[in-house]
Every structure is written in structure tokens, then in C-alpha cells.
Design a protein around this motif. Sequence first.
Motif, PDB file in Angstrom:
ATOM      1  N   TYR A 166       0.877  -1.163   0.000  1.00  0.00           N
ATOM      2  CA  TYR A 166       0.000   0.000   0.000  1.00  0.00           C
ATOM      3  C   TYR A 166       0.912   1.209   0.000  1.00  0.00           C
ATOM      4  N   LEU A 167       0.976   1.917  -1.115  1.00  0.00           N
ATOM      5  CA  LEU A 167       1.953   2.982  -1.315  1.00  0.00           C
ATOM      6  C   LEU A 167       1.255   4.337  -1.356  1.00  0.00           C
ATOM      7  N   TYR A 168       1.589   5.217  -0.427  1.00  0.00           N
ATOM      8  CA  TYR A 168       1.047   6.576  -0.455  1.00  0.00           C
ATOM      9  C   TYR A 168       1.916   7.461  -1.336  1.00  0.00           C
ATOM     10  N   VAL A 169       1.275   8.239  -2.183  1.00  0.00           N
ATOM     11  CA  VAL A 169       1.937   9.150  -3.106  1.00  0.00           C
ATOM     12  C   VAL A 169       1.230  10.502  -3.066  1.00  0.00           C
TER      13      VAL A 169
ATOM     14  N   TYR B  60     -12.917   5.675   2.465  1.00  0.00           N
ATOM     15  CA  TYR B  60     -12.045   5.822   3.637  1.00  0.00           C
ATOM     16  C   TYR B  60     -11.066   6.981   3.498  1.00  0.00           C
ATOM     17  N   GLY B  61     -11.268   7.834   2.482  1.00  0.00           N
ATOM     18  CA  GLY B  61     -10.492   9.064   2.377  1.00  0.00           C
ATOM     19  C   GLY B  61      -9.269   9.017   1.497  1.00  0.00           C
ATOM     20  N   ASP B  62      -9.094   7.953   0.732  1.00  0.00           N
ATOM     21  CA  ASP B  62      -7.966   7.854  -0.200  1.00  0.00           C
ATOM     22  C   ASP B  62      -8.478   7.890  -1.635  1.00  0.00           C
ATOM     23  N   ARG B  63      -7.691   8.426  -2.520  1.00  0.00           N
ATOM     24  CA  ARG B  63      -7.879   8.272  -3.962  1.00  0.00           C
ATOM     25  C   ARG B  63      -6.907   7.175  -4.349  1.00  0.00           C
ATOM     26  N   GLN B  64      -7.425   6.089  -4.910  1.00  0.00           N
ATOM     27  CA  GLN B  64      -6.604   4.889  -5.025  1.00  0.00           C
ATOM     28  C   GLN B  64      -6.860   4.139  -6.321  1.00  0.00           C
TER      29      GLN B  64
ATOM     30  N   ILE C 226      -1.876   2.046  -5.053  1.00  0.00           N
ATOM     31  CA  ILE C 226      -1.300   3.395  -5.119  1.00  0.00           C
ATOM     32  C   ILE C 226      -2.362   4.376  -4.632  1.00  0.00           C
ATOM     33  N   SER C 227      -2.064   5.027  -3.523  1.00  0.00           N
ATOM     34  CA  SER C 227      -3.068   5.823  -2.826  1.00  0.00           C
ATOM     35  C   SER C 227      -2.587   7.223  -2.514  1.00  0.00           C
ATOM     36  N   GLN C 228      -3.516   8.130  -2.631  1.00  0.00           N
ATOM     37  CA  GLN C 228      -3.297   9.536  -2.298  1.00  0.00           C
ATOM     38  C   GLN C 228      -4.290   9.869  -1.188  1.00  0.00           C
ATOM     39  N   ARG C 229      -3.797  10.284  -0.044  1.00  0.00           N
ATOM     40  CA  ARG C 229      -4.685  10.626   1.075  1.00  0.00           C
ATOM     41  C   ARG C 229      -5.357  11.959   0.774  1.00  0.00           C
ATOM     42  N   LEU C 230      -6.686  11.994   0.890  1.00  0.00           N
ATOM     43  CA  LEU C 230      -7.460  13.197   0.570  1.00  0.00           C
ATOM     44  C   LEU C 230      -7.891  13.970   1.803  1.00  0.00           C
ATOM     45  N   THR C 231      -7.666  13.418   2.982  1.00  0.00           N
ATOM     46  CA  THR C 231      -8.122  14.030   4.222  1.00  0.00           C
ATOM     47  C   THR C 231      -7.075  13.845   5.316  1.00  0.00           C
ATOM     48  N   ASP C 232      -7.172  14.662   6.348  1.00  0.00           N
ATOM     49  CA  ASP C 232      -6.299  14.488   7.510  1.00  0.00           C
ATOM     50  C   ASP C 232      -6.960  13.611   8.563  1.00  0.00           C
ATOM     51  N   ALA C 233      -8.187  13.156   8.304  1.00  0.00           N
ATOM     52  CA  ALA C 233      -8.916  12.315   9.245  1.00  0.00           C
ATOM     53  C   ALA C 233      -8.233  10.952   9.366  1.00  0.00           C
ATOM     54  N   PRO C 234      -8.430  10.269  10.495  1.00  0.00           N
ATOM     55  CA  PRO C 234      -7.873   8.921  10.636  1.00  0.00           C
ATOM     56  C   PRO C 234      -8.406   7.987   9.549  1.00  0.00           C
TER      57      PRO C 234
END
Length: 130
Positions: free
Chosen positions: A74-77, A103-107, A120-128
Motif C-alpha cells: 500500500y503505497l502513499y503518493v 475511507y479518504g484515499d484516492r486509489q 497506489i493511494s493519495q490521502r485526501l483528508t487528515d482524518a484517521p
Amino acid sequence: MRVPAGFSVVTPYLFVNGADDYLGFLAAAFGAREIGCSRAPDGRIANAQIDVFGVTLMVSEASTAFEASRAAFYLYVADADAAMAQAEAAGAERIMEVADMPYGDRQGGVRDPAGTIWWISQRLTDAPYF
């Protein structure tokens, strides 16, 4: 407990067929950088350490004693769409279209030439996450 610099307590380790080509794929797809490499007398990669976005990944050529293994990462970019396009251009196969997840990721997802799945995931929020 001592852990070498650049490693974590659990460090992913892959055995792949065609390790030299696989390292080239990781560099092209994700900007991986080789940290160090040791080779067997026949020239095959015995152990390579690479850096992928600040995380150490270990790769070795598969053999009869240590068969090729598959995993999923699971790779955050910073930009999931751009990272997916880069991975595909490097030879990965798209297995899931990029989309916004509940769950708040663009994946999106790809399978690399060794059969490893990369989410490949991009976090869209600062929420847990949960």
C-alpha cells in the motif's frame, strides 16, 4: 535492539525472477533508488536494498531454495493518477481504476512484472483511516 539506518523493524523482502530487470522497473515506476547490492559468484543479485519514498525494500533473485514470492504493498503518493500512469508506463498492469474511496484515499492498483500488487493511494483528508 539495533536496527540498521534506513530499515524498519519489519522490512519487506521479495524474491523475484529477473531481479536486475525488477530493480529497473521499480526505479522507472516509483523512483526507487539502490542503496546497496551484493551479488552471487554467478552475478545474480543475492541481496539488493532499495529506497522507495524513504522506505527500504530488499530484493533477491529467486532460486530453487528461495522461490519467487508475491506480496502486496500500500503505497502513499502525492498524486495517485500521475503515479498510476508512471507505473503503467514502466510496465505495470492496471488492475483497479483510480477512484475516490470512502475511507479518504484516492486509489488505484497495479500488478508489477513480478506479480506484486501495488495499491497506489493519495490521502485526501487528515482524518484517521478508520
